[in-house]
Design a protein around this motif. Structure first.
Motif, PDB file in Angstrom:
ATOM      1  N   GLN A  26       0.837  -1.203   0.000  1.00 15.36           N
ATOM      2  CA  GLN A  26       0.000   0.000   0.000  1.00 15.36           C
ATOM      3  C   GLN A  26       0.867   1.246   0.000  1.00 15.36           C
ATOM      4  N   ILE A  27       1.931   1.227   0.785  1.00 17.82           N
ATOM      5  CA  ILE A  27       2.785   2.429   0.843  1.00 17.82           C
ATOM      6  C   ILE A  27       3.492   2.627  -0.477  1.00 17.82           C
ATOM      7  N   GLU A  28       3.932   1.513  -1.086  1.00 20.80           N
ATOM      8  CA  GLU A  28       4.595   1.622  -2.388  1.00 20.80           C
ATOM      9  C   GLU A  28       3.650   2.247  -3.401  1.00 20.80           C
ATOM     10  N   HIS A  29       2.419   1.713  -3.462  1.00 18.93           N
ATOM     11  CA  HIS A  29       1.412   2.285  -4.373  1.00 18.93           C
ATOM     12  C   HIS A  29       1.248   3.777  -4.107  1.00 18.93           C
ATOM     13  N   ALA A  30       1.125   4.079  -2.824  1.00 22.16           N
ATOM     14  CA  ALA A  30       0.769   5.459  -2.459  1.00 22.16           C
ATOM     15  C   ALA A  30       1.904   6.421  -2.764  1.00 22.16           C
ATOM     16  N   THR A  31       3.132   5.942  -2.797  1.00 18.20           N
ATOM     17  CA  THR A  31       4.250   6.882  -2.999  1.00 18.20           C
ATOM     18  C   THR A  31       4.759   6.857  -4.432  1.00 18.20           C
ATOM     19  N   GLN A  32       4.072   6.111  -5.351  1.00 17.31           N
ATOM     20  CA  GLN A  32       4.521   6.077  -6.740  1.00 17.31           C
ATOM     21  C   GLN A  32       4.157   7.386  -7.434  1.00 17.31           C
ATOM     22  N   ALA A  33       4.920   7.727  -8.464  1.00 18.86           N
ATOM     23  CA  ALA A  33       4.639   8.956  -9.209  1.00 18.86           C
ATOM     24  C   ALA A  33       3.256   8.882  -9.851  1.00 18.86           C
ATOM     25  N   VAL A  34       2.635  10.061  -9.980  1.00 20.40           N
ATOM     26  CA  VAL A  34       1.347  10.171 -10.677  1.00 20.40           C
ATOM     27  C   VAL A  34       1.600  10.938 -11.968  1.00 20.40           C
ATOM     28  N   VAL A  35       1.288  10.280 -13.089  1.00 21.09           N
ATOM     29  CA  VAL A  35       1.507  10.892 -14.407  1.00 21.09           C
ATOM     30  C   VAL A  35       0.152  11.142 -15.062  1.00 21.09           C
ATOM     31  N   PRO A  75      -0.014  19.532  -7.201  1.00 21.50           N
ATOM     32  CA  PRO A  75       1.260  19.153  -6.568  1.00 21.50           C
ATOM     33  C   PRO A  75       1.587  17.666  -6.628  1.00 21.50           C
ATOM     34  N   GLN A  76       0.587  16.806  -6.752  1.00 21.59           N
ATOM     35  CA  GLN A  76       0.869  15.366  -6.761  1.00 21.59           C
ATOM     36  C   GLN A  76       1.098  14.815  -8.168  1.00 21.59           C
ATOM     37  N   ILE A  77       0.930  15.660  -9.198  1.00 21.07           N
ATOM     38  CA  ILE A  77       1.123  15.212 -10.585  1.00 21.07           C
ATOM     39  C   ILE A  77       2.531  15.608 -11.028  1.00 21.07           C
ATOM     40  N   SER A  78       3.357  14.607 -11.308  1.00 21.58           N
ATOM     41  CA  SER A  78       4.779  14.895 -11.591  1.00 21.58           C
ATOM     42  C   SER A  78       5.049  15.141 -13.073  1.00 21.58           C
ATOM     43  N   ALA A 117      -0.520   5.452 -26.659  1.00 21.62           N
ATOM     44  CA  ALA A 117       0.718   6.102 -27.131  1.00 21.62           C
ATOM     45  C   ALA A 117       1.357   6.917 -26.008  1.00 21.62           C
ATOM     46  N   ALA A 118       0.521   7.598 -25.262  1.00 24.38           N
ATOM     47  CA  ALA A 118       1.060   8.412 -24.157  1.00 24.38           C
ATOM     48  C   ALA A 118       1.592   7.528 -23.037  1.00 24.38           C
ATOM     49  N   LEU A 119       0.906   6.407 -22.778  1.00 26.04           N
ATOM     50  CA  LEU A 119       1.325   5.499 -21.697  1.00 26.04           C
ATOM     51  C   LEU A 119       2.733   4.946 -21.934  1.00 26.04           C
ATOM     52  N   GLN A 120       3.141   4.870 -23.212  1.00 29.83           N
ATOM     53  CA  GLN A 120       4.486   4.325 -23.509  1.00 29.83           C
ATOM     54  C   GLN A 120       5.572   5.188 -22.870  1.00 29.83           C
ATOM     55  N   LEU A 121       5.266   6.462 -22.628  1.00 29.86           N
ATOM     56  CA  LEU A 121       6.281   7.387 -22.073  1.00 29.86           C
ATOM     57  C   LEU A 121       6.179   7.512 -20.550  1.00 29.86           C
ATOM     58  N   ALA A 122       5.174   6.842 -19.960  1.00 27.44           N
ATOM     59  CA  ALA A 122       5.012   6.943 -18.504  1.00 27.44           C
ATOM     60  C   ALA A 122       5.821   5.844 -17.825  1.00 27.44           C
ATOM     61  N   PRO A 123       6.435   6.158 -16.656  1.00 24.81           N
ATOM     62  CA  PRO A 123       7.179   5.115 -15.937  1.00 24.81           C
ATOM     63  C   PRO A 123       6.270   3.921 -15.632  1.00 24.81           C
ATOM     64  N   GLN A 124       6.780   2.703 -15.850  1.00 28.01           N
ATOM     65  CA  GLN A 124       5.959   1.493 -15.656  1.00 28.01           C
ATOM     66  C   GLN A 124       5.397   1.452 -14.237  1.00 28.01           C
ATOM     67  N   ASN A 125       6.242   1.899 -13.277  1.00 30.72           N
ATOM     68  CA  ASN A 125       5.864   1.776 -11.884  1.00 30.72           C
ATOM     69  C   ASN A 125       5.294   3.097 -11.374  1.00 30.72           C
ATOM     70  N   SER A 126       4.276   3.585 -12.081  1.00 30.54           N
ATOM     71  CA  SER A 126       3.646   4.867 -11.683  1.00 30.54           C
ATOM     72  C   SER A 126       2.131   4.683 -11.727  1.00 30.54           C
ATOM     73  N   TRP A 127       1.427   5.744 -11.407  1.00 26.85           N
ATOM     74  CA  TRP A 127      -0.033   5.782 -11.575  1.00 26.85           C
ATOM     75  C   TRP A 127      -0.345   6.655 -12.775  1.00 26.85           C
ATOM     76  N   ALA A 128      -1.243   6.185 -13.631  1.00 26.58           N
ATOM     77  CA  ALA A 128      -1.683   6.950 -14.807  1.00 26.58           C
ATOM     78  C   ALA A 128      -3.035   7.568 -14.492  1.00 26.58           C
ATOM     79  N   GLN A 198      -0.364  -2.005 -15.441  1.00 27.45           N
ATOM     80  CA  GLN A 198      -1.582  -2.810 -15.649  1.00 27.45           C
ATOM     81  C   GLN A 198      -2.436  -2.205 -16.758  1.00 27.45           C
ATOM     82  N   LEU A 199      -2.615  -0.880 -16.706  1.00 23.43           N
ATOM     83  CA  LEU A 199      -3.459  -0.232 -17.711  1.00 23.43           C
ATOM     84  C   LEU A 199      -2.896  -0.448 -19.103  1.00 23.43           C
TER      85      LEU A 199
END
Ligand SMILES: Nc1ccn([C@@H]2O[C@H](COP(=O)(O)OP(=O)(O)OP(=O)(O)O)[C@@H](O)[C@H]2O)c(=O)n1
Ligand SMILES: C[C@](O)(CO)[C@H](O)COP(=O)(O)O
Length: 259
Positions: A26-35, A75-78, A117-128, A198-199
């Motif tokens: 849960q903490i890992e999920h919660a602290t992942q980047a948001v793209v 602020p939470q969107i990197s 196409a946009a997801l290809q540029l997002a870090p795999q371990n982030s939230w979209a 996953q997405l």
């Protein structure tokens, strides 16, 4: 961010914390980047304007500019990744185009292709956090609400609005075929928030399987996942037809005057 700070930010619930087996996940999920992923490669055929609807002006700037302002300032969107039409010759003139958090990518034939196409540029371990360019009235409070839902819905969730009207299904003659039970019916809005890896995987697989994918949740549902429904504001409209422009102007003016 400590576990306690995650609870304070509503990123995880205290129950998650007490559950000894999952705090790390849960903490890992919660602290992942948001793209933020912004599909903006449409042509606005239903609007029938002299340019793609995302470039129509309301309250002093284009619809897309308003949408980008909301996402770039959160602020939470990197990062904000915008998918554009190959023939787009307007985007680079927007002041937002040079923002350091912003990346542009070529969109595709359908909305889902643009998102992929946009997801290809997002870090795999982030939230979209996928949000339509055509929804300029999104509020920071609704973004906060969706982000805070990750503790309750670790597989992702969408902003949505319960149906308020009686719903009719038309018959072949253009009259009422039947009244549809509206209990548990919701309008899917955006943003829609999912783990990027996953997405990306399920969007690819669902489209390859020929599934109808009109929003990101459709692909997750195709994979057997039941995303969360987070009640969002009714003024988070998608500008689609000409009479939506006046509504968007009204909502944006109200938001600007309340600042
Ligand atoms: N191939 C596409 C089609 C749509 N979109 C984006 O997806 C969002 C929602 O789609 P919609 O409201 O249908 O926009 P359009 O496709 O432009 O509208 P229309 O269907 O009337 O042509 C819009 O921000 C649009 O720019 C996209 O990025 N790529
Ligand atoms: C993603 C969406 O805005 C959720 O309601 C909607 O599905 C977009 O549909 P469109 O036909 O691409 O406008």
């Amino acid at each position: 961010m400590t576990a306690l700070e995650c609870v304070e930010h509503g990123l995880i619930t205290s129950a998650n914390l007490e559950n000894q087996s999952e705090p790390a996940i849960q903490i890992e999920h919660a602290t992942q980047a948001v793209v933020a992923i912004v599909p903006a490669a449409g042509i606005g055929s239903r609007m029938g304007a002299d340019r793609p609807k995302q470039y129509l002006e309301v309250c002093g700037q284009s619809i897309l500019a308003h949408t980008l302002d909301r996402l770039l300032s959160h602020p939470q969107i990197s990062q904000v990744i915008v998918a554009l039409h190959p023939d787009d010759d307007i985007f680079d003139s927007l002041p937002q185009a040079i923002h350091p958090k912003l990346i542009k990518v070529l969109g595709g034939g359908e909305r889902a292709d643009s998102v992929l196409a946009a997801l290809q540029l997002a870090p795999q371990n982030s939230w979209a956090l996928v949000h339509d360019a055509a929804r300029p009235c999104l509020t920071a409070a609704d973004i906060d609400k969706l982000l805070a839902s990750r503790g309750q819905f670790p597989q992702g969730a969408i902003l949505a609005m319960p149906v308020r009207d009686t719903m009719k299904r038309a018959n072949q003659l253009g009259g009422i075929g039947t009244t549809v039970c509206r209990d548990d019916l919701w309008h899917a809005l955006t943003p829609q928030l999912f783990p990027t890896g996953q997405l990306k995987g399920y969007l690819n697989a669902a489209m390859a399987a020929g599934a109808v994918v009109t929003d990101e949740a459709s692909a997750m549902e195709w994979a057997g996942i039941s995303p969360g429904l987070v009640s969002g504001r009714a003024d988070n409209i998608k500008v689609t037809h000409p009479d939506d422009l006046g509504l968007a102007e009204l909502f944006l003016m109200r938001a600007l005057s309340s600042r």
